[in-house]
Every structure is written in C-alpha cells, then in structure tokens.
Design a protein around this motif. Structure first.
Motif, PDB file in Angstrom:
ATOM      1  N   GLY A  11     -32.034 -18.593 -21.680  1.00  0.00           N
ATOM      2  CA  GLY A  11     -32.105 -18.917 -22.424  1.00  0.00           C
ATOM      3  C   GLY A  11     -33.171 -19.562 -24.135  1.00  0.00           C
ATOM      4  O   GLY A  11     -34.101 -19.163 -24.704  1.00  0.00           O
ATOM      5  N   ALA A  12     -33.296 -20.250 -23.466  1.00  0.00           N
ATOM      6  CA  ALA A  12     -34.741 -21.119 -24.042  1.00  0.00           C
ATOM      7  C   ALA A  12     -36.115 -19.976 -24.123  1.00  0.00           C
ATOM      8  O   ALA A  12     -36.721 -20.354 -24.637  1.00  0.00           O
ATOM      9  CB  ALA A  12     -34.688 -22.846 -23.358  1.00  0.00           C
ATOM     10  N   GLU A  17     -27.938 -13.908 -24.740  1.00  0.00           N
ATOM     11  CA  GLU A  17     -26.222 -13.890 -24.863  1.00  0.00           C
ATOM     12  C   GLU A  17     -25.419 -15.087 -25.844  1.00  0.00           C
ATOM     13  O   GLU A  17     -24.836 -16.027 -25.101  1.00  0.00           O
ATOM     14  CB  GLU A  17     -26.334 -13.824 -23.432  1.00  0.00           C
ATOM     15  CG  GLU A  17     -26.556 -12.065 -22.817  1.00  0.00           C
ATOM     16  CD  GLU A  17     -25.811 -11.117 -22.802  1.00  0.00           C
ATOM     17  OE1 GLU A  17     -24.482 -11.229 -23.606  1.00  0.00           O
ATOM     18  OE2 GLU A  17     -26.548 -10.463 -23.195  1.00  0.00           O
ATOM     19  N   THR A  18     -24.886 -14.957 -26.605  1.00  0.00           N
ATOM     20  CA  THR A  18     -24.499 -15.789 -27.521  1.00  0.00           C
ATOM     21  C   THR A  18     -23.247 -16.244 -27.333  1.00  0.00           C
ATOM     22  O   THR A  18     -22.040 -14.814 -27.073  1.00  0.00           O
ATOM     23  CB  THR A  18     -25.390 -16.323 -28.856  1.00  0.00           C
ATOM     24  OG1 THR A  18     -26.915 -16.046 -28.773  1.00  0.00           O
ATOM     25  CG2 THR A  18     -24.983 -16.747 -29.895  1.00  0.00           C
ATOM     26  N   TYR A  19     -22.646 -16.858 -27.461  1.00  0.00           N
ATOM     27  CA  TYR A  19     -21.493 -17.568 -27.696  1.00  0.00           C
ATOM     28  C   TYR A  19     -20.885 -18.942 -28.550  1.00  0.00           C
ATOM     29  O   TYR A  19     -22.274 -19.060 -28.903  1.00  0.00           O
ATOM     30  CB  TYR A  19     -20.992 -17.964 -25.779  1.00  0.00           C
ATOM     31  CG  TYR A  19     -20.563 -16.528 -25.197  1.00  0.00           C
ATOM     32  CD1 TYR A  19     -19.504 -16.068 -25.177  1.00  0.00           C
ATOM     33  CD2 TYR A  19     -21.645 -16.858 -23.974  1.00  0.00           C
ATOM     34  CE1 TYR A  19     -19.488 -15.600 -23.524  1.00  0.00           C
ATOM     35  CE2 TYR A  19     -21.728 -15.519 -23.613  1.00  0.00           C
ATOM     36  CZ  TYR A  19     -20.878 -14.793 -23.109  1.00  0.00           C
ATOM     37  OH  TYR A  19     -21.079 -13.928 -22.281  1.00  0.00           O
ATOM     38  N   TRP A  78     -24.841 -16.899 -19.479  1.00  0.00           N
ATOM     39  CA  TRP A  78     -24.654 -17.418 -20.809  1.00  0.00           C
ATOM     40  C   TRP A  78     -26.428 -17.348 -20.874  1.00  0.00           C
ATOM     41  O   TRP A  78     -26.878 -18.182 -20.574  1.00  0.00           O
ATOM     42  CB  TRP A  78     -24.017 -17.997 -20.784  1.00  0.00           C
ATOM     43  CG  TRP A  78     -24.147 -19.602 -20.085  1.00  0.00           C
ATOM     44  CD1 TRP A  78     -23.931 -20.153 -19.363  1.00  0.00           C
ATOM     45  CD2 TRP A  78     -24.740 -21.172 -20.995  1.00  0.00           C
ATOM     46  NE1 TRP A  78     -24.845 -21.276 -18.748  1.00  0.00           N
ATOM     47  CE2 TRP A  78     -25.413 -21.777 -19.726  1.00  0.00           C
ATOM     48  CE3 TRP A  78     -25.071 -20.619 -22.430  1.00  0.00           C
ATOM     49  CZ2 TRP A  78     -25.527 -23.040 -20.016  1.00  0.00           C
ATOM     50  CZ3 TRP A  78     -25.982 -22.355 -22.145  1.00  0.00           C
ATOM     51  CH2 TRP A  78     -26.061 -22.890 -21.505  1.00  0.00           C
ATOM     52  N   ASP A  79     -26.751 -17.766 -22.749  1.00  0.00           N
ATOM     53  CA  ASP A  79     -27.901 -18.088 -22.860  1.00  0.00           C
ATOM     54  C   ASP A  79     -27.879 -19.477 -23.897  1.00  0.00           C
ATOM     55  O   ASP A  79     -28.676 -20.388 -23.853  1.00  0.00           O
ATOM     56  CB  ASP A  79     -28.749 -17.083 -23.351  1.00  0.00           C
ATOM     57  CG  ASP A  79     -29.873 -15.983 -22.514  1.00  0.00           C
ATOM     58  OD1 ASP A  79     -30.385 -16.654 -21.345  1.00  0.00           O
ATOM     59  OD2 ASP A  79     -28.785 -14.799 -22.423  1.00  0.00           O
ATOM     60  N   LEU A  80     -27.036 -19.614 -24.821  1.00  0.00           N
ATOM     61  CA  LEU A  80     -26.585 -20.358 -25.890  1.00  0.00           C
ATOM     62  C   LEU A  80     -25.142 -19.985 -26.387  1.00  0.00           C
ATOM     63  O   LEU A  80     -24.598 -19.370 -26.306  1.00  0.00           O
ATOM     64  CB  LEU A  80     -27.430 -20.220 -27.007  1.00  0.00           C
ATOM     65  CG  LEU A  80     -27.106 -20.912 -28.138  1.00  0.00           C
ATOM     66  CD1 LEU A  80     -28.820 -20.950 -28.616  1.00  0.00           C
ATOM     67  CD2 LEU A  80     -26.768 -20.831 -29.429  1.00  0.00           C
ATOM     68  N   VAL A  81     -24.666 -21.699 -26.080  1.00  0.00           N
ATOM     69  CA  VAL A  81     -23.615 -21.853 -26.870  1.00  0.00           C
ATOM     70  C   VAL A  81     -23.497 -22.736 -28.157  1.00  0.00           C
ATOM     71  O   VAL A  81     -24.375 -23.764 -28.809  1.00  0.00           O
ATOM     72  CB  VAL A  81     -22.677 -22.954 -25.973  1.00  0.00           C
ATOM     73  CG1 VAL A  81     -21.396 -22.556 -26.868  1.00  0.00           C
ATOM     74  CG2 VAL A  81     -22.740 -22.070 -24.676  1.00  0.00           C
ATOM     75  N   HIS A  82     -22.686 -22.151 -29.460  1.00  0.00           N
ATOM     76  CA  HIS A  82     -23.092 -22.592 -30.869  1.00  0.00           C
ATOM     77  C   HIS A  82     -22.003 -23.869 -31.037  1.00  0.00           C
ATOM     78  O   HIS A  82     -20.877 -23.152 -30.336  1.00  0.00           O
ATOM     79  CB  HIS A  82     -22.841 -21.404 -31.536  1.00  0.00           C
ATOM     80  CG  HIS A  82     -23.692 -21.358 -33.326  1.00  0.00           C
ATOM     81  ND1 HIS A  82     -22.490 -22.812 -33.938  1.00  0.00           N
ATOM     82  CD2 HIS A  82     -24.523 -21.488 -33.775  1.00  0.00           C
ATOM     83  CE1 HIS A  82     -22.986 -22.966 -35.104  1.00  0.00           C
ATOM     84  NE2 HIS A  82     -24.087 -21.960 -35.081  1.00  0.00           N
TER      85      HIS A  82
END
Length: 328
Positions: free
Chosen positions: A213-214, A240-242, A169-173
């Motif tokens: 992700g950063a 990889e956005t979740y 994972w890279d980012l979680v909105h």
C-alpha cells in the motif's frame, strides 16, 4: 518492533524516615547480597512502558514538527498509556519539502497546485513516513499524527485486525466513523467490525498500511488535494482499503491545528478539471472510477444495498429524518 522488556530492581528501606530506591547495578556492586536484617527488601518491578511494548510487534511511527513540543508530549503520553513504542517522524515544515519529495508538489520552483503551505507540509510528512517504512523493509506499520487519542486496548484491536485481513490488503482506516453505508467483512474478536466502505471517511490521524500500500501511494503522481482527500480516493492509487467501525482512534480537539496556523485549507484547486466526465460535480469523490471501484470492492449485492442506503441517507438529510446508515 517493540522495545525489549527490562526489569529494574528497587530497594525499599523501611526506617520510617525515608524510602530509598537503588538500581540493580548498586546491588550488584555489593556482590548481590542484601541485608534483610537492616530492613532492606529488594524486589524486581517491570517497567510499565517497555514491558507492555514488548508484546506489540507492529512498527509504529508518529508525525510531529520540531516546534510542536506540546503535541509531542501529548502523543508520547498516549503511546505510553497504550503500551506502544513508536518512532518520531520529523514533520515537514510547510513548503520546505525535502528534495526527494518535491516532484510530488512542484514544477521546478513553482507549486503545482492550490494547496496551502500547511497542507503541503502535512501531505509531505505522510509521504516521508511511508518512505521510511519502505526503506526499513517493514511489511506494515501503524502511522499516527501527533493529535491522536489512543484507546488503552489499541494493541489488542490491531492484533485482531491483522488476523482478519486478507493477504491483498493495503490500508486500514482507524480514525473515522463512516458517514455512508459499509459492507461488514468480519466481527473483530475484541471489539468493532472490519468493514469495506462505500465512501472512505476523512482523516489521517491513525491508519495501518502495508508495504504494498505504501508503494502504491508513493506513485509519482502530482498531488493537488490534501492527503486525507487522496486517501478517500483508493481507485486513484489502486489501494485495497478497509476500515474499523466504529473508529478506534480519535483526535484531540484541544490542540491547535498546524494547518490552520499556516494559512488554513485551500478551497480552489488550480489545474483540476471542473465538473466533467472525470468529476461530474467538481468533487473528486464523484467520478466513474469511484463507482467502478465500489462495485468491484463491495460486490454487486452489497454495492446495490449500500447505494440504496446512501440514497435514503441523502433523502433523510434533506427531510430532517433520522439517519440509519453508516454503522455495520
């Protein structure tokens, strides 16, 4: 990391005239002896903020301009209520972009896009937060804007999210309800569902981001769209956005927008292609790269289902029918 737990000793003297508070140092100065016969009752009470913060190990940053004292007070109250310790990132003021970030927005001394000053400052502030995170060697962090409205159970939800995420994972909105179909990944133990989007919602008021992700988002690419638009284009950066649906972080409508106070939002994007192979409607979210990203991220079956649901939603919108998509 969260602040260490601390205790404060309070001394209450019941003389029916006043109630006196004394610190542990004062009691220690008396050799630790307390005279109960005089009506003095010592007890230790945990500090509400720090004692809760020590249970939350996710590094947290909030972005705030020096001049926005009301917004700073609001977000600090939200953080105290949620029991989270956070560090302030001094936001960039308009076009006064730090030297180490100027290449993202300028060619020499000329702005390389049609972004308004407020949009540039907002984008640069998020980049500054991500650089700070990397410089600290943090594995991940929670990034907040100063108009975030936080639920009391935010710590538990985020702990659930981190326990469910894959290693890649890279980012979680965390701050937008999906307006398009989603693929449920896993029901969270506390509340909500971890999802993958067929279209990432707008907003950057609250998100989790990993060190990987950063680094991806800090790629040396010229920035021509607002930061929330670029977060909606994960294929551009290989993210990889979740997300969590329904959203768990909201934004306050009662606080004035710094972007609006600094010229609003730009509508034209200088130097970007008009409708073409790379953006067939002029919208940067409509492109072949986005279709391929969704096909890969969602998988063939979920991609087909989401495409059908989104087609229904567009038709329903035109015909005034009830919308049924967007929630897991």
């Amino acid at each position: 990391m969260g602040a260490p737990c601390s205790l404060r000793c309070r001394e209450w003297r019941f003389d029916f005239v006043s109630v006196r508070m004394s610190t542990a140092a004062e009691i220690a100065s008396r050799g630790g002896a307390v005279d109960l016969r005089g009506g003095t009752i010592p007890f230790f009470e945990p500090q509400v903020g720090p004692s809760r913060e020590c249970q939350f190990s996710v590094p947290t940053f909030y972005i705030n301009r020096d001049c926005d004292e009301d917004r700073r007070a609001a977000i600090e109250l939200e953080l105290r209520t949620a029991g989270i310790a956070a560090e302030r990132i001094r936001a960039v003021e308009g076009l006064a972009v730090p030297e180490d970030l100027r290449a993202y927005f300028f060619d020499a001394e000329r702005l390389s896009s049609a972004l308004k000053p407020g949009e540039v400052g907002c984008y640069a502030s998020h980049l500054k937060a991500l650089k700070t995170m990397i410089e600290r060697g943090l594995e991940y962090a929670l990034i907040l804007e100063d108009d975030a409205v936080l639920p009391r159970d935010l710590r538990r939800v985020i702990d659930d999210v981190l326990a469910c995420l894959p290693h890649s994972w890279d980012l979680v909105h965390l701050c937008g309800d999906p307006r398009r179909a989603v693929k449920p990944v896993r029901r969270l133990k506390h509340r909500g569902t971890l999802v993958r989007y067929s279209r990432v919602p707008s907003g950057t008021v609250g998100y989790l981001i990993s060190r990987g992700g950063a680094r991806k988002f800090l790629a040396p690419i010229k920035r021509s769209w607002p930061v929330d638009t670029d977060f909606r284009r994960p294929w551009l950066f290989g993210l990889e956005t979740y997300g969590v649906a329904p959203k768990i972080i909201d934004h306050s409508d009662s606080l004035p927008s710094p972007i609006q106070s600094m010229g609003g939002r730009a509508r034209a994007r200088r130097g970007l292609p008009r409708p073409s192979f790379h953006s067939w409607t002029g919208n940067p979210l409509h492109c072949p790269e986005g279709v391929y990203y969704n096909f890969r991220a969602l998988g063939p079956l979920s991609w087909a289902r989401c495409s059908l649901e989104n087609a229904y939603a567009r038709a329903a919108g035109m015909l005034g029918l009830k919308r049924l998509v967007g929630q897991p």
